[in-house]
Design a protein around this motif. Sequence first.
Motif, PDB file in Angstrom:
ATOM      1  N   THR A  73      -6.888  -9.080 -11.932  1.00  0.00           N
ATOM      2  CA  THR A  73      -7.213  -8.169 -10.832  1.00  0.00           C
ATOM      3  C   THR A  73      -6.468  -8.572  -9.560  1.00  0.00           C
ATOM      4  O   THR A  73      -5.935  -7.726  -8.841  1.00  0.00           O
ATOM      5  CB  THR A  73      -8.737  -8.125 -10.595  1.00  0.00           C
ATOM      6  N   ASN A  74      -6.403  -9.878  -9.296  1.00  0.00           N
ATOM      7  CA  ASN A  74      -5.671 -10.352  -8.124  1.00  0.00           C
ATOM      8  C   ASN A  74      -4.182 -10.049  -8.223  1.00  0.00           C
ATOM      9  O   ASN A  74      -3.545  -9.698  -7.223  1.00  0.00           O
ATOM     10  CB  ASN A  74      -5.898 -11.851  -7.919  1.00  0.00           C
ATOM     11  N   LEU A  75      -3.625 -10.178  -9.415  1.00  0.00           N
ATOM     12  CA  LEU A  75      -2.210  -9.848  -9.602  1.00  0.00           C
ATOM     13  C   LEU A  75      -1.967  -8.355  -9.336  1.00  0.00           C
ATOM     14  O   LEU A  75      -0.970  -7.981  -8.726  1.00  0.00           O
ATOM     15  CB  LEU A  75      -1.751 -10.227 -11.012  1.00  0.00           C
ATOM     16  N   HIS A  76      -2.890  -7.522  -9.775  1.00  0.00           N
ATOM     17  CA  HIS A  76      -2.775  -6.084  -9.525  1.00  0.00           C
ATOM     18  C   HIS A  76      -2.932  -5.782  -8.034  1.00  0.00           C
ATOM     19  O   HIS A  76      -2.129  -5.038  -7.454  1.00  0.00           O
ATOM     20  CB  HIS A  76      -3.831  -5.324 -10.342  1.00  0.00           C
ATOM     21  N   ASN A  77      -3.923  -6.379  -7.414  1.00  0.00           N
ATOM     22  CA  ASN A  77      -4.150  -6.154  -5.982  1.00  0.00           C
ATOM     23  C   ASN A  77      -2.976  -6.632  -5.138  1.00  0.00           C
ATOM     24  O   ASN A  77      -2.717  -6.082  -4.061  1.00  0.00           O
ATOM     25  CB  ASN A  77      -5.437  -6.838  -5.525  1.00  0.00           C
ATOM     26  N   GLY A  78      -2.272  -7.648  -5.610  1.00  0.00           N
ATOM     27  CA  GLY A  78      -1.097  -8.154  -4.902  1.00  0.00           C
ATOM     28  C   GLY A  78       0.183  -7.426  -5.263  1.00  0.00           C
ATOM     29  O   GLY A  78       1.276  -7.847  -4.881  1.00  0.00           O
ATOM     30  N   ASN A  79       0.051  -6.345  -6.031  1.00  0.00           N
ATOM     31  CA  ASN A  79       1.188  -5.517  -6.445  1.00  0.00           C
ATOM     32  C   ASN A  79       2.184  -6.248  -7.351  1.00  0.00           C
ATOM     33  O   ASN A  79       3.364  -5.914  -7.374  1.00  0.00           O
ATOM     34  CB  ASN A  79       1.913  -4.922  -5.226  1.00  0.00           C
ATOM     35  N   TYR A  80       1.703  -7.229  -8.099  1.00  0.00           N
ATOM     36  CA  TYR A  80       2.550  -7.891  -9.092  1.00  0.00           C
ATOM     37  C   TYR A  80       2.468  -7.184 -10.444  1.00  0.00           C
ATOM     38  O   TYR A  80       3.361  -7.332 -11.266  1.00  0.00           O
ATOM     39  CB  TYR A  80       2.156  -9.364  -9.254  1.00  0.00           C
TER      40      TYR A  80
END
Length: 112
Positions: A73-80
């Motif tokens: 989820t953090n990777l998605h939120n960081g646009n990775y």
Amino acid sequence: MDKSEKFAGRVLKMYQYLTSEKKELIISKQVLRSGTSIGANITESRNAQSTADFIHKLNIALKEADETLYWITNLHNGNYLNDKEYESIYNDADELVRLLVSSIKTLKQKHG
């Protein structure tokens, strides 16, 4: 090959993509560790010394799966990860969580 092994393979490929293409080195390392640990703990549970030990090891796998959802989820939120990449790997991790919860619940009902 079981679902956790296939998932670990996906996590390894995602790690390679994130580090080489996106130059993301911190969270990708965390998701690599937790995402591959799920299957390792399930594998370890196969040699449990008791039902309680088996449940304990599955609970560790569950915690690792939950942590993996957090990092994805953090990777998605960081646009990775784009929406499609995120949804695909998130759904696989969430399926592992649901399978582990169900297995643990069943074992606890059968063995108190």
